[in-house]
Design an enzyme around this catalytic site. Sequence first.
Site, mmCIF file in Angstrom:
data_model
loop_
_atom_site.group_PDB
_atom_site.id
_atom_site.type_symbol
_atom_site.label_atom_id
_atom_site.label_comp_id
_atom_site.label_asym_id
_atom_site.label_seq_id
_atom_site.Cartn_x
_atom_site.Cartn_y
_atom_site.Cartn_z
ATOM 1 N N GLY A 1 8.117 -4.628 -0.504
ATOM 2 C CA GLY A 1 7.960 -3.956 0.771
ATOM 3 C C GLY A 1 7.080 -2.731 0.634
ATOM 4 C CB THR A 2 4.294 -1.475 0.823
ATOM 5 O OG1 THR A 2 3.530 -0.285 0.740
ATOM 6 C CG2 THR A 2 3.410 -2.576 1.370
ATOM 7 C CB THR A 3 4.477 1.235 5.572
ATOM 8 O OG1 THR A 3 5.800 0.729 5.752
ATOM 9 C CG2 THR A 3 3.807 1.363 6.933
ATOM 10 C CE LYS B 1 3.526 1.512 -2.119
ATOM 11 N NZ LYS B 1 4.551 1.101 -1.130
#
Length: 276
Positions: free
Chosen positions: A72-74, A105
């Site tokens: 998961g990430t944004t 990231k």
Amino acid sequence: MALLEVCGAPRGLRKACAVPALGSQLRSDPGHYSFSLRAPELAVPRGMQPTEFFQSLGENGEKNIRKEMVHGTTTLAFKFQHGVIVAVDSRATAGNYISSSRVNKVIEINPSLLGTMSGCAADCQYWERLLAKECRLYYLRNGERISVSAASKLLSNMVYQYRGMDLSMGSMICGWDKKGPGLYYVDQNGTRLSGNMFSTGSGSTYAYGVMDSGYQPSLSPEEAYELGRRAITYATHRDSYSGGIINMYHMKEDGWVKVESTDVNELLHQYQEANQ
């Protein structure tokens, strides 16, 4: 060969993974992925295909087994009149375990190109670093930097060769070239899309909600920074797989600059106090 022997690998597998003679046409390096050169080759030992390997892990002879990776990430990027804003969180997870809260990231490909990471960190880092190498070679051969469109197409062509082999990557390529600011989305299947706004990861739906309520191409730099902050902050508040700090970059005509690294908890506290 020595490692395979120590591990007790079958003799047939040892022969299949043997290093070819110097005169052989087989190569062990990843090669160059330029548009007009030979087909790419990944630097991995020869052996069974990933699909066959995963099938061997099935219980009771189960076929078509698939190992699902939980991640998961944004990440967020959008174009406006003064360039491109890139904003990402910094949390890295392994299932329900938070392995790090300080992962950057954003991959700095060159002074006029940025890439984002979403999916498997190893896949994103490998392919975007390989893209950085090819962009550097392009500059040395041609005396000018590669365009954003060409760089994204190059990345798309590279990963397309390995579609169906369980890569996990959703990256955005952002930059500024002769045509102005550019923003492209590239995934592990070779899909390549151009647009004004993209968000990827498990928190992307929440980020899109904030962006849709405040995005305009005519934003000033400070307004764009604040919009990016709010989008990532509220996404991390609702998505348990996102968090840490916000790393924000601004792609300008003369190259990218890093705007800030801000703790999302501090920002969320500020926004909640302002709303009371």
